[in-house]
Scaffold this active site. Structure first.
Site, short mmCIF file in Angstrom:
data_model
loop_
_atom_site.label_atom_id
_atom_site.label_comp_id
_atom_site.label_asym_id
_atom_site.label_seq_id
_atom_site.Cartn_x
_atom_site.Cartn_y
_atom_site.Cartn_z
N GLU A 155 -62.36 21.65 12.03
CA GLU A 155 -62.69 21.36 13.42
C GLU A 155 -61.45 21.36 14.31
O GLU A 155 -61.49 21.84 15.44
CB GLU A 155 -63.43 20.03 13.54
CG GLU A 155 -64.89 20.09 13.11
CD GLU A 155 -65.11 20.07 11.61
OE1 GLU A 155 -64.13 19.79 10.87
OE2 GLU A 155 -66.25 20.33 11.16
N HIS B 93 -74.15 11.60 11.79
CA HIS B 93 -74.67 12.87 12.33
C HIS B 93 -75.57 12.62 13.53
O HIS B 93 -76.47 13.43 13.82
CB HIS B 93 -75.49 13.63 11.28
CG HIS B 93 -74.70 14.29 10.20
ND1 HIS B 93 -74.12 13.60 9.18
CD2 HIS B 93 -74.41 15.60 9.98
CE1 HIS B 93 -73.50 14.45 8.37
NE2 HIS B 93 -73.65 15.67 8.83
#
Ligand SMILES: Cc1ncc(C[n+]2csc(CCOP(=O)(O)OP(=O)(O)O)c2C)c(N)n1
Ligand SMILES: [Mg+2]
Lengths: 319, 328
Positions: B60, B129
């Site tokens: 990321e 999440h």
């Protein structure tokens, strides 16, 4: 390596428990009895069992999103695991965590992880703590091939190496990170080769051979326990199912999947145990049936367990 | 008008802009043949090829750096972070680099990228999440933050975001991807920094973001049956914020309910409340400003607990009723 009869049987039994648990998980999901997502490790059982069986019972494990196998191999109570999977109060995490966060801290499983690579820096901390406390335990940190490309991997391996921490890094290379083939994600042949960059041993093991994984981890565990520092083991395996509940398998071929299925770790191990006389076909069959029965009982336990009470929703954020 | 889903609207914006401007490319995890975790980029690699639809490793920080660096030398990247939760791993490049480059370099550089990322709960994906972290970005000067609530806005705002010369964090909501709405086939854009009154009403102003706009509209329809007419205002862009539209509405209704999914403490609602209280609308307020937000807890896995972690339609109705009728 010397193998005791009971240990071998136990390894096979655990592999069947994992398979049975996950087949059930898949079924419950399809029936709409669980929500969210789940990541199945069907086809990778040798990796979890081979690795954890090389530890002492009081050692620690850090797991991943694909963590059912690690958890069962670490000796989890399937009732509480299934209850967690179904979001029940009796689950390991009181239904707050679900499949991706099952932890059995009392049993040395410091948790599955929803963040890829999230366990790697934690392993440094656990290793550091063990060393500072002069304890004889070690920590086994599972992660995937995909996690090896996150910065967390590189920081963690380096720190563990410079401080000679009692960590075994176990990379389950199942060939894909969701859809990205390891061949496109990594420019070298073996992830284990990266160990050299951090000054630790790197071993690539056949991850579908439970005894091969066991041997590799045993060596690394001894080394860690003796204070010689961490190792990186790459367990080469394959996930049979899709990445998670939603996966059209657009990135791989049916032939490839079938070829790996032919290398089923459970069948391979069973055949070996039958061939060397450790087990008869009937014994093997019985082990398998027992595993499925244990899982059925776990489902019954979970289904009859209470849901968390809404009034408790804000509990547990702080100690 | 033709109706398409929020996901299709985003894909359409990406496709049109990639056809129009060859500097635009897509980069992220599994954005290629897999089509992204929520299928948003499906089919784009077939049209534009792997040079312009780039699958990355699970890196990321690397993605954030790649879009920042490429933008710095003239590309217009659209990055994707698979779940907003994983923006945490990309923060250094986004916050210390991308957001500050223009100012630090005395205005001599631009970083025109869009970072798309899905936020929100409701899918059973639990604590790591499901987060709504938009306010982290709102806090950083140099970043723009967009949160579309409809397919129309999603397409129009994404086009504006790609054409904007600043780094834009484009926050999508997982539960909106399959929601359909009218989207014209003719070209259009929705400018950044413009709120929209999604429903008019004179009794109370509901300022809501992302999926909460949808829930607030549903609540407003039901409130209408009991004689309460709610005005629903969607800022659409959190930064820059169209304060005028919000203030104007509150001046008319005298009551304001702020609704967002992110945790209450430190959430965008606090900022909105301060903007309203500090404006001429203060004199028109007939009741204290009320914030309805996610509880200050990580999102739990259990279905019932998850549902009750964030505002639902019934919660909005109850809060609006209390505001209009006084605490009962
Ligand atoms: C930091 C981070 N990025 C992205 C994701 C989304 N995601 C979940 S699993 C996964 C692939 C992981 O691949 P690998 O490490 O090889 O493990 P495997 O799933 O193959 O067991 C991705 C990208 C995530 N959970 N965390
Ligand atoms: Mg993998």
């Amino acid at each position: 390596m010397e193998w005791s009869h009971d240990k071998l049987i136990d390894m096979l039994r655990t592999m069947w428990l994992i398979r049975a648990f996950e087949e059930k998980a898949e079924e419950l999901y399809a029936l709409g009895k669980v929500h969210g997502t789940m990541h199945l490790s069907i086809g990778q059982e040798a990796s979890a069992v081979g690795a954890v069986s090389a530890l002492r019972a009081d050692d620690f494990v850090l797991s991943t999103h694909r963590g059912h196998g690690h958890c069962i191999a670490k000796g989890a109570d399937l009732n509480r695991m299934m209850a967690e999977f179904m979001g029940k109060e009796t689950g390991y995490c009181r239904g707050r965590g679900g499949s991706m966060h099952i932890a059995d801290t009392a049993g040395g499983n410091l948790g599955a992880n929803g963040v890829v690579g999230g366990g790697l820096p934690l392993a440094v901390g656990v290793g550091l703590g063990l060393k500072m406390q002069k304890r004889s335990q070690i920590v086994l940190c599972f992660f995937g091939d995909g996690a090896a490309n996150n910065g967390a991997f590189h920081e963690a391996l380096n720190m563990a190496a410079i401080w000679k921490l009692p960590v075994v890094f176990l990379c389950e290379n199942n060939q894909y990170a969701i859809s990205l083939s390891v061949k496109k994600a990594i420019a070298i042949e073996h992830i284990a080769d990266r160990a050299a960059a951090y000054g630790m041993p790197g071993i690539t093991a056949d991850g579908n051979d439970v005894l091969a994984v066991h041997e590799a981890v045993s060596q690394a565990a001894s080394r860690a326990r003796e204070g010689a520092g961490p190792s990186l083991i790459e367990s080469v395996t394959y996930r049979w199912r899709g990445h998670s509940k939603s996966d059209a398998n657009r990135y791989r071929t049916r032939d490839e999947i079938e070829a790996w299925k032919a290398r089923c770790p459970i069948q391979r191990f069973t055949a070996r145990l039958i061939a060397d006389g450790t087990l008869t076909e009937e014994d093997a069959d019985k082990l398998r049936q027992e595993a499925y029965a244990v899982v059925e009982a776990a489902v019954a336990f979970a289904e009859s367990s209470p849901e968390p009470r809404l009034e408790t929703i804000e509990e547990g954020v702080y100690a | 008008m033709r109706e398409i889903t929020y996901a299709e609207a985003i894909r359409e914006a990406l496709r049109e802009e990639m056809r129009r401007d060859e500097r635009v490319f897509i980069i992220g995890e599994d954005v290629g043949v897999y089509g992204g975790s929520f299928g948003v980029t499906l089919g784009l690699i077939e049209e534009f090829g792997p040079q312009r639809v780039i699958d990355t490793p699970i890196s990321e920080l690397g993605i954030a750096g790649a879009i920042t660096g490429a933008a710095l030398i003239g590309m217009r990247p659209v990055g994707e972070i698979m779940f907003m939760d994983f923006c945490t791993l990309a923060m250094e490049q986004l916050v210390n680099q991308a957001a500050k480059i223009r100012f630090m370099f005395g205005g001599k550089a631009t970083v025109p990228f869009v970072l798309r990322t899905p936020a929100g709960s409701g899918t059973g994906a639990a604590a790591q999440h499901s987060q709504s972290l938009e306010n982290w970005f709102v806090h950083v000067p140099g970043l723009k933050v967009v949160m579309p609530s409809t397919p129309y806005d999603a397409k129009g705002l994404l086009l504006s975001a790609i054409r904007d010369d600043n780094p834009v964090i484009f926050v999508e909501h997982k539960l909106l991807y399959k929601v359909k709405g009218p989207v014209p086939e003719d070209p259009y854009t929705v400018p950044l920094g413009t709120a929209e009154v999604k429903r008019q009403g004179g009794d109370i102003t509901i300022v809501a973001t992302s999926i909460m706009v949808r829930r607030s509209l549903e609540a407003a329809e039901r409130l209408a049956h009991e004689g309460i007419e709610a005005e629903v205002v969607d800022p659409r862009t959190l930064k820059p914020l169209d304060e005028a539209t919000i203030i104007r509405s509150v001046c008319r209704t005298g009551r304001v309910l702020i609704v967002h999914e992110a945790c209450r403490t430190g959430g965008f609602g606090g900022e909105l409340a301060a903007v309203i209280a500090g404006s001429e609308a203060f004199d028109y307020l007939d009741a204290p400003i009320v914030r309805l937000a996610g509880r200050d807890i990580p999102i739990p896995y259990n279905r019932t607990l998850e549902y009750h972690s964030v505002p639902q339609v019934d919660d909005i109705i109850a809060a609006a009723r209390r505001l209009v009728h006084g605490a009962a």
